[in-house]
Design an enzyme around this catalytic site. Structure first.
Site, PDB file in Angstrom:
ATOM      1  N   ASP B  27      -4.804  31.276   4.529  1.00 52.10           N
ATOM      2  CA  ASP B  27      -4.979  31.749   5.913  1.00 52.10           C
ATOM      3  C   ASP B  27      -4.482  33.173   6.181  1.00 52.10           C
ATOM      4  OD1 ASP B  27      -5.233  29.021   5.799  1.00 52.10           O
ATOM      5  OD2 ASP B  27      -3.932  28.607   7.486  1.00 52.10           O
ATOM      6  N   ASP B 238      -9.440  20.152  10.298  1.00 55.83           N
ATOM      7  CA  ASP B 238      -8.789  19.690   9.077  1.00 55.83           C
ATOM      8  C   ASP B 238      -9.719  18.786   8.262  1.00 55.83           C
ATOM      9  OD1 ASP B 238      -7.024  18.823   7.173  1.00 55.83           O
ATOM     10  OD2 ASP B 238      -5.524  18.085   8.553  1.00 55.83           O
TER      11      ASP B 238
END
Lengths: 93, 555
Positions: B27, B238
């Protein structure tokens, strides 16, 4: 990997057994057949145990595939492993 | 598995996308512009090319293209982040100072939020970071799982002058964004209400929340609100590893947000996505230097972990994109590579080609490993008229790139576009293309796709066909832009209304053997393509030295 380690103790059990068999060579002829039977039965038992562990081994491997390190740590899956196998079918990731 | 070798693997490394020198990255974290430098932090494993041992990598740039790697900014050295210094966001306070909120995975794998700030605010490089002595500042509230509480957003100002943040989570299968107010970033007041929630979407990661102008093309600071403003919520799912966003209205007084169109709410599979390819855990920041909002997104690998280990690195970041509301449709965002990417353009060639049905034409641009392509397409008017006047042709509102056979499935008006990263014999190719069908009320229905199914002869690679519907308004031509950079292809249709990023790993179409083709696989349409192709230079991305930074050496 973890399951390979799990198999190691079973394999190592065979060594003491074979040692004990060699130790028995000087023993009397009368007792020898019993020892042979014992060895054969023990061997069969070990094979059964080995097969059982193989089955367990496959099961634990499947668990590892779904619970990767990032998943266990608490974040999203990061790897494609397990997905690419189906890619030849043109399936969407 | 395919027998990868160093020659092939070396070629896969990108030339102008950001990636660390080696090992794993995921990320983007806390992007910001400070004292003349763009700062980029990222989830980084300094020890291996797979996820784990996460620290904050750090790099700086003057232009978002050329980067200098700086020392690691934060490492897991406290009980509250012992298992990872995870994703976080930066906020500028009123006095111009910076606070960073990030998720720590504690020594017991509990997700908590922590505060950090620069040790020396006068340092434009922000080399050293101090963790607040009172960390953690937030722990999972009652009813929230210990591993379901992560990725705090940039804070924005409320009308009462407090700071407000949101954090992604879930309750059972409902994805939620929790809301907290603070005045000092050390103590927080939790709202009983949620900013938003959507059932059956699972855990929301990396939530992003920001305003976009309904009238202007400039970006807005995160705290801006008003009648000419819409608000965007983005959440990374997710369960599916897809970044979904929705546009709606934010109510400051009760800290809630309502989507304009509930049928395409955040995380709904038919809802909006930043990118219909591989793009995850994205994060925007307001660039006060140029008055724009910039989007970063993590592009993971589509090959196997074993191949990543062999090549010694994994993941790239997408070229940063400006993001604004589409002021013509008001229903979607438009994303476009930052203008600075044009500085890498080298020689260019302009082409005007008319290609009939079932044609593949090589485009003479030399090696086609690093390209920027801008193209306009027109379908011959007579062909269009014939098609739409033919009552026997039924409306096809269910066409999808993923399920309709990719670039080899021929229709009346498509597919047509470019095959990038192709070898001479087209045994490997990645088509990026339009496909036009008859929609409702005999209107054009256009989809934009990338077909990676023939991108490589290797078998241990995920090779999806990506794509989506893209709005084409009256009077608009079909336009696309493609950035090709070794193992990454970024496609932008209709000025960035639809984007597709894909990772591809050719084994033959590499180095000098990489070609570009124009193709028209339609049955009944002749297509005119006007396009320019630029060769792209390498970006300058390497470890910093005092000379690079323009500061005196400390030795």
């Amino acid at each position: 990997m973890a399951s390979t380690e799990a198999l190691l103790p079973v394999t190592s059990l065979q060594d003491p057994l074979s040692e004990s068999r060699s130790d028995q060579i000087p023993e009397t002829r009368r007792r020898r057949p019993i020892k042979v039977h014992l060895a054969v039965y023990s061997g069969l038992l070990l094979i059964a145990l080995y097969v059982t562990l193989i089955v367990t081994h496959d099961g634990s491997k499947a668990e590892i595939a779904t619970e990767s390190r990032p998943r266990m740590a608490g974040v999203s899956e990061k790897s494609n492993d397990g997905v690419w196998i189906s890619s030849d079918d043109g399936k969407v990731e | 598995a395919f027998p990868w070798n160093n020659t092939i693997l070396s070629w896969q490394r990108t030339a102008f996308h950001f990636q660390p020198e080696k090992n794993w990255m995921n990320d983007p974290n806390g992007p910001l512009f400070y004292k003349g430098w763009y700062h980029f932090f990222y989830q980084y494993n300094p020890n291996a090319a797979v996820w784990g041992d996460i620290v904050w990598g750090h790099a700086v740039s003057k232009d978002l293209i050329h980067w200098l790697y700086l020392p690691i900014a934060m490492v897991p050295d406290q009980w509250y982040d012992a298992n990872g210094v995870w994703t976080g966001s930066a906020t500028f306070l009123d006095d111009g100072s910076i606070v960073m909120l990030y998720t720590g995975s504690t020594d017991e794998f509990v997700q908590v939020q922590n505060l950090a700030y620069p040790e020396d605010p006068s340092d434009p490089l922000l080399l050293k970071w101090v963790k607040f002595s009172g960390n953690p500042v937030l722990v999972p509230p009652p009813g929230i799982g210990a591993k379901d509480f992560r990725d705090p957003t940039t804070a924005w100002k409320t009308s009462s002058g407090k700071w407000r943040i949101t954090i992604g989570s879930k309750i059972n299968r409902t994805g939620i964004s929790l809301i907290y107010d603070t005045t000092d970033f050390k103590t927080y007041e939790k709202h009983e209400t949620l900013l938003h929630q959507v059932p059956n979407t699972g855990m929301w990661e990396c939530v992003d929340f920001y305003p976009v102008s309904k009238t202007q093309l400039n970006g807005l600071d995160t705290s801006v609100n008003g009648p000419d403003v819409k608000h965007v919520i983005k959440a990374s799912m997710d369960d599916t590893r897809i970044d979904h966003y929705a546009i709606g209205t934010y109510d400051d007084s009760n800290a809630t947000w309502v989507p304009d169109n509930p049928s395409i709410d955040v995380g709904i599979s038919t809802g909006l996505r930043y990118d219909y390819g591989k793009y995850y855990a994205s994060k925007t920041f307001y660039d006060q230097n140029k008055g724009r909002r910039i989007l970063w997104g993590w592009i993971g690998e589509s090959d196997s972990e074993a191949a990543d280990v062999q090549k010694g690195w994994s993941s790239v970041q997408g070229i940063p994109r400006t993001v604004v509301l589409d002021t013509r449709t008001h229903k979607n965002l438009v994303q476009w590579p930052v203008e600075e990417i044009k500085s890498l353009r080298l020689s260019s060639k302009k082409f005007d080609m008319t290609i009939g049905p079932g044609t593949v034409v090589p485009v003479d641009v030399g090696s086609a490993t690093q390209l920027d392509i801008e193209a306009e397409f027109e379908i011959k008017t007579d062909d269009l008229k014939l098609f739409f006047d033919d009552d026997s042709v039924e409306a096809d509102n269910k066409f999808s790139c993923e399920t309709n056979g990719g670039s080899t499935a021929r229709g009346a008006l498509g597919p047509f576009g470019f095959s990038v990263l192709a070898d001479e014999g087209l045994s490997e190719q990645t088509p990026v293309y339009f496909y036009v069908t008859k929609g409702k009320h005999s209107k054009l229905n256009t989809v934009f796709c990338t077909d990676t199914s023939r991108s490589t002869l290797a078998n241990d690679v995920v090779k999806p066909i990506y794509g989506s519907f893209v709005p084409v308004l009256k009077g608009e031509k079909l336009t696309m832009r493609i950035l090709v950079d070794h193992s990454i292809v970024e496609g932008f249709a209709q000025g960035g209304r639809s984007c597709i990023t894909s990772r591809v790993y050719p084994t033959k179409a590499i180095y000098g053997a990489t070609k570009l083709f124009l193709f028209n696989n339609a049955i009944d349409a002749t297509v005119t393509a006007s396009f320019t192709v630029w060769q792209m230079n390498n970006a300058f991305i390497h470890p910093y030295s005092s000379d690079d930074l323009g500061v005196p050496s400390s030795t």
